[in-house]
Design a protein around this motif. Structure first.
Motif, mmCIF file in Angstrom:
data_model
loop_
_atom_site.group_PDB
_atom_site.id
_atom_site.type_symbol
_atom_site.label_atom_id
_atom_site.label_comp_id
_atom_site.label_asym_id
_atom_site.label_seq_id
_atom_site.Cartn_x
_atom_site.Cartn_y
_atom_site.Cartn_z
ATOM 1 N N TYR A 1 9.591 -1.768 -0.414
ATOM 2 C CA TYR A 1 8.625 -2.626 -1.097
ATOM 3 C C TYR A 1 9.266 -3.548 -2.126
ATOM 4 O O TYR A 1 8.656 -4.524 -2.558
ATOM 5 N N GLN B 1 9.618 3.021 -1.147
ATOM 6 C CA GLN B 1 9.631 2.237 -2.383
ATOM 7 C C GLN B 1 10.730 1.182 -2.376
ATOM 8 O O GLN B 1 10.529 0.065 -2.833
ATOM 9 N N TYR C 1 7.686 -6.905 -9.952
ATOM 10 C CA TYR C 1 9.008 -6.995 -9.319
ATOM 11 C C TYR C 1 10.137 -7.127 -10.323
ATOM 12 O O TYR C 1 9.933 -7.592 -11.446
ATOM 13 N N ALA D 1 1.729 -1.824 -1.156
ATOM 14 C CA ALA D 1 2.873 -2.534 -0.583
ATOM 15 C C ALA D 1 3.630 -3.364 -1.607
ATOM 16 O O ALA D 1 4.268 -4.341 -1.279
ATOM 17 N N THR D 2 3.536 -2.999 -2.867
ATOM 18 C CA THR D 2 4.311 -3.668 -3.912
ATOM 19 C C THR D 2 4.959 -2.570 -4.749
ATOM 20 O O THR D 2 4.619 -1.406 -4.589
ATOM 21 N N PRO D 3 5.867 -2.951 -5.643
ATOM 22 C CA PRO D 3 6.414 -1.907 -6.519
ATOM 23 C C PRO D 3 5.369 -1.360 -7.504
ATOM 24 O O PRO D 3 5.642 -0.378 -8.186
ATOM 25 N N ILE D 4 4.186 -1.991 -7.584
ATOM 26 C CA ILE D 4 3.104 -1.391 -8.380
ATOM 27 C C ILE D 4 2.602 -0.192 -7.601
ATOM 28 O O ILE D 4 2.455 -0.258 -6.396
#
Ligand code: ADP
Ligand code: MG
Lengths: 306, 247
Positions: free
Chosen positions: A75, A72, A104, B92-95
Motif C-alpha cells: 500500500y 502494508q 504517505y 488500500a492506503t497507509p491509513i
C-alpha cells in the motif's frame, strides 16, 4: 521486469467461480488492460491483486512483495481507484486530499495534482457535488497522491461522457509517460485498443487471451473483408488463382466483390492484381477486424461496444 | 500534522456538519433543560425529594448526550462508512481502517464533551445549577459511563450490516433508553411495571450512578450499578472485537 506476477489466482463466491486460475505478468512501464464484459471478474481480480479481497488459491507478487504477507508495504507503493467509491458525507475536496496526502511518506503535494487536473476551483466544494468526470479526476488524484510506481484503475471511464472519457485517456497515457505502470480494467473495446500496450481478455472468470491488441486479433483468426466494385463479373477465378483468398463472392446486383482474407497484405495484393490486369474498378476498401470481433470470436459471447 | 490528529480533526468537522448529530447532542438536551427548567424551576422541591429540579435532571441529560453520541451517532457513521466502502477505500492506503474508527470514537467523545459543556453552562447561567459531589470523581465516573455506552455503540457498529440496520438497532436501543432510563423523565414518576423494564437498561444504571455522584453520595452505594456497567463494557467490547466486520 515484471511489476506484477499473478499465478493461478482463483476466487469463488460460494459456488460462483468469479476468478478461475488466472496467471498474468505485468511489465514495468506499460498500460495493461483487463478487458471483459460486466460480471467477467475484473473487479474481483483487481481486489484480490491489491489485497482488498482474500483469494482462495494462487499467489500475487507486486514488485516482488507477496501481497498476502506484506500488504502494508504494497500500500505504500500502489495507487488505487476503485470502481465505486463514495467518500464521506459532506467532505470537501481539500479535506479528502489532505487526508490522503497525510497518509504517505513521500506524497506529491496534492495542490500540484489538483492544478494538473484542473480542479482548483473545486477545492472548497463537497465531493458529493462534483460531476462524474470531476469525481473520477479526484479519484485519480487520490490514487496518485502517494506518488505510486503502480496505479490500478477499475473502470475509470465507465459512465463518463465522450469528452470526459477522452480527457481520461490523455491522463492515463500521461501516467505511463511519467514512468508509472498502469493496470486498468474496462469493458470498452475501443478504449483498450487505443490505450493499452497489452491486454488480456477475461470472461466468466477465465483468461481467454493475453497479448498486444494486434496479436490478439490475428490470433483469433478473424478475416478482413475487402470489397470493390467492378462491372467485370469474371474476376473470381483470377483472384483465387493469385492466392489472395479462396473465399470470394460476387454480388451481381451491385457489381460488388467481397474477399475474405486473414492475410495482412491482402488489400495491397488485390490492388496490384487489379492494376496489373488493367481492370476497371472502384471503391476498393478493407474492413479490418476489431478487438470486438476478436472477442466475440474467442468467447462466442458478446461485449458491449460504444 | 500528526497523521492521526489530522484524521480526527477532519472526522470531527464532518461530524459537526451532520445536523442530526448536532441537534440531538447539542440542542435537544438544552431544549429539554429550558423547557422543564421553566416549568419546574431549580428551587428545592418536594417533588424532587427536596432537591432542585434541574440539579436532578441535568446529570441525567448528560447521560442522554452520551447515549446520543455513543449509540446513535457512532454506529450510524461507522455502519455507513462500511456500507459505502469508505473503510475499504482507506484500507488500500497507509491509513488504517482502525485509524478511521478511532477518529470516529474520539470525534464523538469530543462532541459529547461539547454537548455537556453547553448544557452545564446554560444550566448554570439560567438556573444556577448546583453540583454537590467531588469533581474529579464525577469526571472519572462520567468517563466510565461513556466507556460503557460507547462499548454498546461499538458492538452495534461492528455487527450492523448497513446504515439502515444500524439505524434500526440504534433506535431500538436508544429510544427506550432515552425515555425509560430516567435520562429524560425521572424514574420516580414511573409505575412499577415500567420500572422493571427500566431496570434492564444499562443507561438506567448509568443515570442512577451519575446522579448519586453528582449529589455527593458514596461510590460504595452504587456497587451494583458499577458492576452492571463493568459487565456491559467487558461483554460488549469482547463481542465487538470478535465480531467487528470491516467490510
Ligand atoms: N461480493 C460478492 N458476492 C457474491 N458474488 C459477487 C460478489 N462480487 C462480485 N460477485 C459476482 O462475481 C462475478 C464477477 O464480478 P466482478 O468481479 O464485479 O465483475 P466485473 O468487475 O468484471 O464486472 C459476477 O458474477 C458478480 O455477480
Ligand atoms: Mg467491475
Amino acid at each position: 521486469m515484471n511489476v506484477i506476477e499473478i499465478s493461478n489466482l482463483s476466487k469463488s463466491y460460494k459456488k460462483l467461480k468469479a476468478v478461475n486460475n488466472i496467471s498474468l505478468s505485468i511489465k514495468q512501464g506499460e498500460i495493461f488492460g483487463m478487458l471483459g464484459p460486466n460480471g467477467a471478474g475484473k473487479t474481483t481480480t483487481i481486489e484480490c491483486v491489491t489485497g482488498l479481497k482474500d483469494y482462495d488459491s494462487g499467489s500475487v507478487h507486486i514488485h516482488g512483495i507477496d501481497v498476502k504477507k506484506e500488504l502494508q508495504k504494497v500500500y505504500e507503493i500502489i495507487g488505487l481507484q476503485l470502481q465505486e467509491t463514495i467518500y464521506q458525507d459532506k467532505i470537501k475536496v481539500s479535506e479528502i486530499c489532505q487526508l490522503f496526502h497525510n497518509a504517505y511518506k513521500n506524497p506529491i503535494p496534492y495542490i500540484d495534482l489538483i492544478q494538473r487536473f484542473g480542479l482548483e476551483f473545486k477545492l472548497n466544494s463537497y465531493v458529493q457535488k462534483l460531476s462524474g468526470g470531476q469525481r473520477q479526476k479526484l479519484s485519480i488524484i487520490l490514487a496518485l497522491i502517494g506518488n505510486p510506481k503502480l496505479v490500478f484503475l477499475d473502470e475509470l471511464t465507465t459512465g463518463l461522457d465522450p469528452e470526459a472519457r477522452r480527457d481520461m485517456w490523455a491522463i492515463i497515457k500521461g501516467l505511463r509517460d511519467e514512468g508509472r505502470t498502469v493496470f486498468m480494467t474496462t469493458h470498452y473495446m475501443e478504449e483498450a485498443e487505443y490505450l493499452c500496450d497489452r491486454i488480456c481478455l477475461i470472461n466468466n472468470g477465465e483468461l481467454i487471451a493475453c497479448d498486444n491488441v494486434q496479436s490478439i486479433i490475428s490470433q483469433s483468426g478473424i478475416e478482413s473483408e475487402i470489397t470493390f466494385i467492378s462491372k467485370n463479373n469474371d474476376l473470381k477465378q483470377s483472384i483465387v488463382e493469385s492466392g489472395i483468398s479462396s473465399n470470394v463472392i460476387y454480388n451481381a446486383l451491385n457489381n460488388t466483390y467481397t474477399i475474405y482474407s486473414a492475410e495482412d497484405k491482402c488489400i495491397a495484393r488485390t490492388a496490384l492484381l487489379l492494376e496489373s490486369m488493367g481492370i476497371d474498378y472502384s471503391k476498393l476498401s478493407i474492413k479490418r477486424s476489431t478487438l470486438d470481433d476478436a472477442f466475440i470470436k474467442l468467447t462466442g459471447g458478446n461485449c458491449k461496444n460504444e | 500534522m500528526n497523521k492521526r490528529l489530522m484524521i480526527i480533526s477532519i472526522e470531527f468537522k464532518l461530524l459537526l456538519r451532520n445536523y442530526m448529530n448536532m441537534f440531538f447532542a447539542l440542542f435537544f438536551p438544552v431544549m429539554m433543560l429550558l423547557l422543564f427548567g421553566e416549568m419546574y424551576g431549580n428551587e428545592p422541591s418536594e417533588f424532587f425529594n427536596g432537591r432542585g429540579g434541574m440539579d436532578v435532571m441535568v446529570p441525567s441529560y448528560i447521560c442522554m448526550i452520551v447515549a446520543v453520541t455513543g449509540i446513535m451517532s457512532l454506529p450510524l457513521t461507522v455502519a455507513q462508512y462500511r456500507e459505502r466502502k469508505i473503510l475499504k477505500r482507506f484500507k488500500a492506503t497507509p491509513i488504517k481502517q482502525s485509524d478511521i474508527l478511532l477518529a470516529q470514537i474520539i470525534s464523538n467523545l469530543l462532541l459529547t464533551l461539547v454537548g455537556i459543556g453547553l448544557l452545564l453552562t446554560i444550566g448554570k447561567i439560567r438556573f444556577n445549577l448546583h453540583f454537590y459531589g467531588n469533581p474529579i470523581l464525577a469526571i472519572i465516573v462520567l468517563l466510565f459511563i461513556i466507556l460503557s455506552v460507547f462499548a454498546i455503540g461499538l458492538l452495534v457498529s461492528g455487527v450492523a450490516s448497513n446504515g439502515k440496520s444500524a439505524t434500526a438497532i440504534s433506535y431500538i436501543i436508544y429510544f427506550p433508553m432515552l425515555f425509560l432510563s430516567g435520562a429524560t423523565m425521572p424514574i420516580e414518576m414511573f409505575p412499577a411495571s415500567l420500572k422493571k423494564i427500566s431496570n434492564v437498561l444499562p443507561l438506567t444504571h448509568a443515570v442512577k450512578l451519575f446522579k448519586g455522584i453528582w449529589f455527593g453520595e458514596s461510590l460504595f452505594d452504587f456497587t451494583k450499578e458499577i458492576v452492571i456497567l463493568l459487565i456491559v463494557i467487558i461483554v460488549c467490547m469482547t463481542l465487538a472485537i470478535k465480531m467487528f466486520k470491516w467490510e
